[in-house]
Design a protein around this motif. Structure first.
Motif, PDB file in Angstrom:
ATOM      1  N   ILE A 139       0.833  -1.206   0.000  1.00  0.00           N
ATOM      2  CA  ILE A 139       0.000   0.000   0.000  1.00  0.00           C
ATOM      3  C   ILE A 139       0.866   1.253   0.000  1.00  0.00           C
ATOM      4  CG2 ILE A 139      -1.659   1.321   1.378  1.00  0.00           C
ATOM      5  CD1 ILE A 139      -2.778  -1.421   2.294  1.00  0.00           C
ATOM      6  N   GLU A 140       1.967   1.226   0.742  1.00  0.00           N
ATOM      7  CA  GLU A 140       2.894   2.360   0.738  1.00  0.00           C
ATOM      8  C   GLU A 140       3.452   2.603  -0.650  1.00  0.00           C
ATOM      9  OE1 GLU A 140       5.831   1.404   3.611  1.00  0.00           O
ATOM     10  OE2 GLU A 140       4.476   1.585   5.334  1.00  0.00           O
ATOM     11  N   VAL A 142       1.959   2.116  -3.437  1.00  0.00           N
ATOM     12  CA  VAL A 142       0.940   2.815  -4.223  1.00  0.00           C
ATOM     13  C   VAL A 142       0.971   4.306  -3.915  1.00  0.00           C
ATOM     14  CG1 VAL A 142      -1.537   3.082  -4.616  1.00  0.00           C
ATOM     15  CG2 VAL A 142      -0.545   0.799  -4.416  1.00  0.00           C
ATOM     16  N   GLY A 143       1.151   4.628  -2.624  1.00  0.00           N
ATOM     17  CA  GLY A 143       1.225   6.033  -2.255  1.00  0.00           C
ATOM     18  C   GLY A 143       2.382   6.748  -2.925  1.00  0.00           C
ATOM     19  N   ASP A 145       3.858   5.673  -5.799  1.00  0.00           N
ATOM     20  CA  ASP A 145       3.807   5.536  -7.260  1.00  0.00           C
ATOM     21  C   ASP A 145       2.414   5.045  -7.634  1.00  0.00           C
ATOM     22  OD1 ASP A 145       4.391   5.258  -9.935  1.00  0.00           O
ATOM     23  OD2 ASP A 145       5.357   3.300  -9.690  1.00  0.00           O
ATOM     24  N   ASP A 146       1.464   5.950  -7.708  1.00  0.00           N
ATOM     25  CA  ASP A 146       0.063   5.579  -7.908  1.00  0.00           C
ATOM     26  C   ASP A 146      -0.205   5.270  -9.373  1.00  0.00           C
ATOM     27  OD1 ASP A 146      -2.572   5.041  -7.567  1.00  0.00           O
ATOM     28  OD2 ASP A 146      -3.192   7.102  -7.192  1.00  0.00           O
ATOM     29  N   THR A 147       0.193   4.047  -9.792  1.00  0.00           N
ATOM     30  CA  THR A 147      -0.027   3.602 -11.163  1.00  0.00           C
ATOM     31  C   THR A 147      -1.057   2.482 -11.169  1.00  0.00           C
ATOM     32  OG1 THR A 147       1.699   1.903 -11.046  1.00  0.00           O
ATOM     33  CG2 THR A 147       2.376   4.134 -11.724  1.00  0.00           C
ATOM     34  N   ALA A 150       0.499  -0.723  -9.803  1.00  0.00           N
ATOM     35  CA  ALA A 150       0.668  -0.743  -8.351  1.00  0.00           C
ATOM     36  C   ALA A 150      -0.667  -1.009  -7.657  1.00  0.00           C
ATOM     37  CB  ALA A 150       1.262   0.578  -7.874  1.00  0.00           C
ATOM     38  N   ARG A 151      -1.738  -0.394  -8.126  1.00  0.00           N
ATOM     39  CA  ARG A 151      -3.058  -0.651  -7.534  1.00  0.00           C
ATOM     40  C   ARG A 151      -3.489  -2.098  -7.757  1.00  0.00           C
ATOM     41  NH1 ARG A 151      -7.338   4.329  -8.240  1.00  0.00           N
ATOM     42  NH2 ARG A 151      -5.943   6.073  -7.754  1.00  0.00           N
ATOM     43  N   ALA A 206      -9.285  -2.066  -1.804  1.00  0.00           N
ATOM     44  CA  ALA A 206      -8.176  -2.189  -2.750  1.00  0.00           C
ATOM     45  C   ALA A 206      -8.673  -2.646  -4.118  1.00  0.00           C
ATOM     46  CB  ALA A 206      -7.135  -3.161  -2.205  1.00  0.00           C
ATOM     47  N   ALA A 209     -10.309   0.270  -5.850  1.00  0.00           N
ATOM     48  CA  ALA A 209      -9.290   1.222  -6.323  1.00  0.00           C
ATOM     49  C   ALA A 209      -8.663   0.739  -7.620  1.00  0.00           C
ATOM     50  CB  ALA A 209      -8.227   1.421  -5.243  1.00  0.00           C
ATOM     51  N   TRP A 210      -8.474  -0.574  -7.738  1.00  0.00           N
ATOM     52  CA  TRP A 210      -7.934  -1.139  -8.983  1.00  0.00           C
ATOM     53  C   TRP A 210      -8.959  -1.045 -10.111  1.00  0.00           C
ATOM     54  CZ3 TRP A 210      -5.402  -2.486 -12.971  1.00  0.00           C
ATOM     55  CH2 TRP A 210      -5.829  -3.524 -13.804  1.00  0.00           C
TER      56      TRP A 210
END
Length: 314
Positions: A139-140, A142-143, A145-147, A150-151, A206, A209-210
């Motif tokens: 999860i960190e 994603v924070g 590198d919010d791609t 990553a999600r 999660a 979010a994806w």
């Protein structure tokens, strides 16, 4: 049906080929076995046929129980694991039972074939702290590198741990198998058996979010797949395994497990939290409770706590 092995050598001598092909076809059509299982059964049968050919047999009606026992004994002497011997013996019993039922042989010599008992070795698993650290670090990431990738990776890890699905089940998930109102997922397991599994709040968050960015990766080749690879088609199980290995590599002291390790961790942590074995059996999709008993374990601490709480002389 596409043969699991197309080479003439792998298919064995001519006298065995027709029965081999018909049996594999019946397994695919009647039992809906996966391509992986069909390849395993084909390999087991091919090994037996080669052994019988060396013994001078030219038809399955000539095979006796001593022939089958010598085949197993030969593999055992070469150090074959008991679990493999047990699977191969089961495959041969299934094959000869089918030969007899379909009138291809007058009697079934494999009925009395036995293999070494399989040991109850517990697989390694994550403790709850390692599972939390693995997911927190994902999860960190994603924070930072919010791609979409990553999600997706966070959603994959959360779903594997929350639902205890097999990697093939997760990769095969379609969008219409998700129930957003009740936070449930319909999982299609072995033998096309369907089960409904609840999804915890963190995993559903999660997943959502994806799904919000899924369209940035998915191509028409993905169809209705929930999870897609970087090329836009349905994700491959090998990719999922790499994601899990990479996530666990970032947790100091955690065992190097694949997706099946997260399935085992989910079941173990449920039992540690007080879930009953029958519920865990249903969540995992096991047809037999004995499988669940082997697959999961309860920690010594929980057993002692239960003893001290319930026994009058604790």
């Amino acid at each position: 049906m596409n043969e699991p092995s197309s080479s003439d050598d792998a298919a064995g001598p001519g006298w065995a080929r027709a029965a081999r092909a018909d049996w594999l076809c019946s397994l695919e059509l009647d039992q809906h076995l996966s391509a992986h299982s069909l390849r395993a059964y084909a390999g087991d049968l091919d090994g037996l046929v080669q052994h019988l050919d060396r013994l001078g047999r030219t038809g399955f009606e000539q095979v006796g129980l001593p022939d089958l026992r010598s085949w197993l004994a030969n593999q055992q002497s070469r150090g074959m694991q008991r679990s493999t011997l047990q699977r191969r013996a089961a495959a041969v019993r299934g094959f000869f039972g089918w030969l007899h039922r379909t009138g291809r042989i007058p009697h079934d010599p494999a009925q009395a074939l036995r293999s070494p008992r399989r040991g109850r070795r517990l697989p390694p698993t994550l403790d709850q702290r390692d599972a939390e650290r693995m997911l927190s670090r994902a999860i960190e990431a994603v924070g930072a590198d919010d791609t979409p990738v990553a999600r997706r990776d966070v959603a994959l890890l959360e779903m594997l741990y929350a639902c205890g699905t097999r990697v093939s089940e997760l990769c095969g998930l379609d969008l219409d198998q998700l129930d957003g109102e009740r936070h449930l997922v319909r999982v299609l397991g072995k033998g096309d058996k369907e089960r409904v599994v609840p999804v915890g709040r963190p995993a559903w968050t999660a997943l959502q979010a994806w799904l919000d960015v899924r369209g940035r990766l998915a191509t028409p080749a993905a169809g209705a797949a929930v999870f897609v690879g970087e090329r836009g088609a349905r994700i491959d199980p090998r990719v999922v395994r790499r994601i899990v290995h990479r996530a666990l590599a970032g947790v100091e002291g955690a065992p190097d497990l694949g997706p099946h390790g997260l399935r085992h961790a989910m079941a173990t942590h449920l039992l540690e939290g007080g879930a009953d074995l029958r519920s865990v059996q249903e969540l995992l999709g096991h047809s037999s409770l004995a499988t669940t008993q082997i697959y999961t374990h309860v920690t010594t601490d929980r057993l002692r706590a239960a003893f001290e709480q319930a026994h009058p002389r604790a």
